[in-house]
Design an enzyme around this catalytic site. Structure first.
Site, PDB file in Angstrom:
ATOM      1  N   TYR A 284       6.742  -4.829  -1.837  1.00 66.29           N
ATOM      2  CA  TYR A 284       5.936  -3.733  -3.006  1.00 66.29           C
ATOM      3  C   TYR A 284       6.472  -4.177  -4.432  1.00 66.29           C
ATOM      4  CZ  TYR A 284       4.478  -0.055  -6.163  1.00 66.29           C
ATOM      5  OH  TYR A 284       4.071   0.667  -7.151  1.00 66.29           O
TER       6      TYR A 284
ATOM      7  N   GLU B 134       0.267  -3.479 -10.206  1.00 66.19           N
ATOM      8  CA  GLU B 134       0.935  -3.343  -8.899  1.00 66.19           C
ATOM      9  C   GLU B 134       0.403  -4.476  -7.929  1.00 66.19           C
ATOM     10  OE1 GLU B 134       1.137   0.705  -6.684  1.00 66.19           O
ATOM     11  OE2 GLU B 134      -0.667  -0.133  -6.030  1.00 66.19           O
TER      12      GLU B 134
END
Lengths: 294, 386
Positions: free
Chosen positions: B107, B195
């Site tokens: 991530y 993101e």
């Protein structure tokens, strides 16, 4: 006493010749705010609608008037520039009313203007009742007294203050810190000021969903404000997750910014949380009577 | 404004962030044609903003033109819904993308940290799941760097994040450049969030952004007129559209499934009004902030907005007059009721503040009596909606 603003504070208005700026300049003058001039680039040398001197630059206005405070009614694309100009000229406190300023503009301003206190943006302003008011709050609702108030909202503040006034609880200073995700002054920033104000004997905190400002406030209260009677309210307790309601900052994302977390944080440090605004005066009287449990 | 995956990946490409080979299509024929000319294993992904598309069947695999056509025609036109958005979102386009042989999922993101008022760059070896879940279960696995505009981005920041979050060594070589890429996008576009989840490490050692989530700042869109064409492709938020049509800000109106309509001035008071309805054992039909200084016309528009678009069986109007004048609000209410062609619902009105007496007189002349407090008003509105 009061915090951040008293009857001698000299105030200028940036955007004084615009519709909003002009209207609220009139309201502030009626309240007794010591407005010494305004700024509209290109209109320097003229008089405002209320007979105040207009300057081309903030620096020029400060040189001529000695102002320390500014109230900004400048459209969103130019608001950051107005704040930078105020900072460079030496303003100590800027109230920014403008709603809809790009988040990155606000980040740049708050990250690079140390020493200048910013209230807002997207806020109703600041009032020390009976002394002075900067912004758009309706003065007639407020009464001078000993209760300080910090709020993320405008009309909800008036609602709460109206209740306090009716219950005989006057206010020292009320700060509308604004509904955006990034704001110049948080609850904690304002609590620091109230902690040093002898006039303020009790506090009301009007929070709402989103962010962690209320949790941070609870931690500060525990550490630095023993004995101060404080009552809180959290707006949007029944709001759904994932959608902001009115205020860009009032948004629950996943497990962050929930009312449960804020209520628990306040209760854990002995700050009662009102279920409805109408309960605040009664809770505050109780807290004043028994003293804080911290 | 949230971007669709293919739009976010277009920005990624511009910033030098590796993305899978892909193509964007609107019809099943185009998808089949593409796969027949480009043999291999492909993933066909619904282009929607709503979460949970995988579970809803919005992502399928295909290894030949037949399978691709079949998958595409199943996904196109389907409605994907979740708990937060039960009305759902219709799939209008597809991203056809190379299927990655996944070794690891990490991530990586940059967003605005409200508490410190600074941008924060984050990395975690736990990719492919909701970051809030990771924060709850593996808080130590998320490494953060708070951006200082004086330094800007420098590759050591990416290296530190990779080491301190414990990213697989396979990420180390490319991660600093990828983190720099999202950092640049974040600042260039004034974004609220960029993101990559998951950031995939493939079996053959490549690091690739397998998904893209980009949230732009509506208030900053005027700085990027080139994004207008993408905005036109995004699914419309009906509530926002209705709000704008009624002359309100995009965030000032939202519908829910209750029976008590609410209208207040100011977002804080409007939220508190919804809370008051719940406290009175009712269910609110909407959030509505009429805004500051509302005049009679705007109040009238808001009345129409609520009765025509929600299941409200009563309407609680809660006004605290500051800049807003109670007489203007009262005029709007009376005018709306006397001339509207929309359905009528019983009103409960609470008016306090600036020009309260004038407002009350206007209502009294029209045969209406306002309630005294917010709590009384909520109770009465709930009773009338029952």
């Amino acid at each position: 006493m009061s915090i951040l603003l008293d009857k001698n504070s000299k105030v200028i208005v940036q955007g004084i010749t615009g519709a909003e700026g002009s209207y609220h300049t009139g309201r502030m003058l009626e309240y007794g705010t010591k407005i010494v001039g305004g700024v509209t680039p290109g209109k320097g040398g003229q008089k405002s609608e209320h007979g105040l001197p207009v300057f081309d630059t903030v620096a020029g206005a400060l040189e001529a008037t000695g102002a320390t405070h500014t109230c900004i009614f400048v459209p969103p694309p130019y608001a950051a520039d107005a704040l930078f100009e105020a900072y460079e000229a030496g303003i100590m406190l800027a109230v920014c009313i403008t709603e809809g300023i790009p988040v990155h503009d606000v980040l740049r301003v708050v990250g690079t203007t140390p020493g200048m206190r910013i209230i807002g943006p997207n806020c109703p302003g600041l009032i020390s009742p009976g002394k002075s008011s900067i912004g758009i709050m309706p003065g007639h609702v407020f009464t001078e007294g000993e209760v300080g108030l910090i709020s993320r909202s405008g009309t909800l503040t008036y609602e709460v203050v109206d209740g306090l006034t009716r219950a005989g609880l006057g206010q020292s200073t009320c700060v509308g810190i604004g509904g955006d995700p990034i704001i110049g002054s948080t609850f904690v920033d304002c609590l620091r000021e109230f902690a040093n104000d002898p006039q303020t004997r009790a506090l009301v905190l009007c929070g709402e969903i989103g962010g962690s400002d209320e949790e941070d406030a609870a931690a500060f209260i525990k550490e630095h404000m023993p004995g101060m009677p404080i009552v809180s309210f959290i707006g949007g307790r029944n709001a759904p997750t994932g959608k902001s309601l009115g205020h860009a900052g009032a948004i629950i994302s996943g497990s962050f910014g929930t009312p449960e977390s804020k209520i628990a944080a306040f209760q854990a440090v002995g700050v009662p949380v009102a279920d409805r605004p109408s309960q605040i005066p009664e809770l505050l009287k109780g807290a004043l009577l028994v003293g804080a449990v911290r | 404004m949230n971007l669709l995956e293919y739009q976010g990946k277009e920005l990624f490409k511009r910033a030098g962030i590796p993305v899978p080979r892909s193509a964007h299509f609107h019809t099943a024929d185009e998808v089949a044609e593409f796969v027949s000319q480009n043999p291999g294993a492909w993933v066909i992904k619904a282009q929607v903003l709503i979460g949970g598309r995988g579970k809803a069947g919005g992502i399928k695999f295909a290894e030949n033109a037949e399978q691709a056509r079949d998958a595409a025609s199943k996904i196109l036109g389907m409605t994907i819904a979740n708990r937060q958005n039960p009305r759902g979102e219709v799939v209008r386009s597809l991203l056809v993308e190379e299927k990655l042989a996944i070794a690891k999922e990490a991530y990586c993101a940059i967003t605005v940290d409200r508490a410190t008022k600074t941008p924060v760059l984050m990395a975690s070896p736990h990719g492919g799941m909701d970051i809030e879940e990771v924060a709850e279960h593996h808080p130590d696995s998320i490494a953060k760097h708070f951006a200082q505009t004086s330094i800007g981005y420098s590759p050591f920041i990416g290296r530190e994040l990779a080491f301190s979050s414990g990213l697989d060594p396979g990420y180390r070589k490319t991660f600093p450049a990828i983190a720099g890429g999202i950092y640049d996008l974040f600042f260039d576009y004034g974004a609220k969030l960029v993101e990559i989840n998951p950031l995939v490490l493939t079996n053959d050692g490549r690091v690739i952004a397998s998904d893209a989530k980009v949230e732009l700042d509506d208030d900053a869109l005027y700085k990027h007129p080139e994004l207008k064409k993408w905005q036109a492709e995004l699914p419309l938020d009906e509530d926002e559209e209705l709000a704008v049509k009624a002359g309100l800000g995009i965030r000032n109106f939202r519908r829910f499934d209750g029976t008590v309509g609410t209208m207040a001035n100011g977002a804080g008071l409007a939220m508190a009004t919804m809370d008051a309805v719940i406290n009175a054992d009712g269910k609110y039909a909407n959030f509505l902030d009429v805004g500051g200084g509302a005049d009679a016309q705007r109040v009238r528009n808001c009345y129409e907005l609520i009765v025509n678009n929600t299941g409200a069986r009563s309407l609680f109007i809660n006004i605290f007059g500051g800049i807003t004048r109670c007489d203007e609000v009262a005029k709007g209410i009376v005018d709306a009721l006397q001339t509207t062609t929309s359905r009528k619902v019983p009103l409960v009105i609470r008016l306090t503040g600036t020009n309260e007496e004038l407002g009350r007189k206007i209502l009294a002349d029209a045969g209406m009596t306002p309630v005294e407090t917010m709590d009384d008003g909520a109770q009465e509105a709930v009773r009338l909606a029952a």
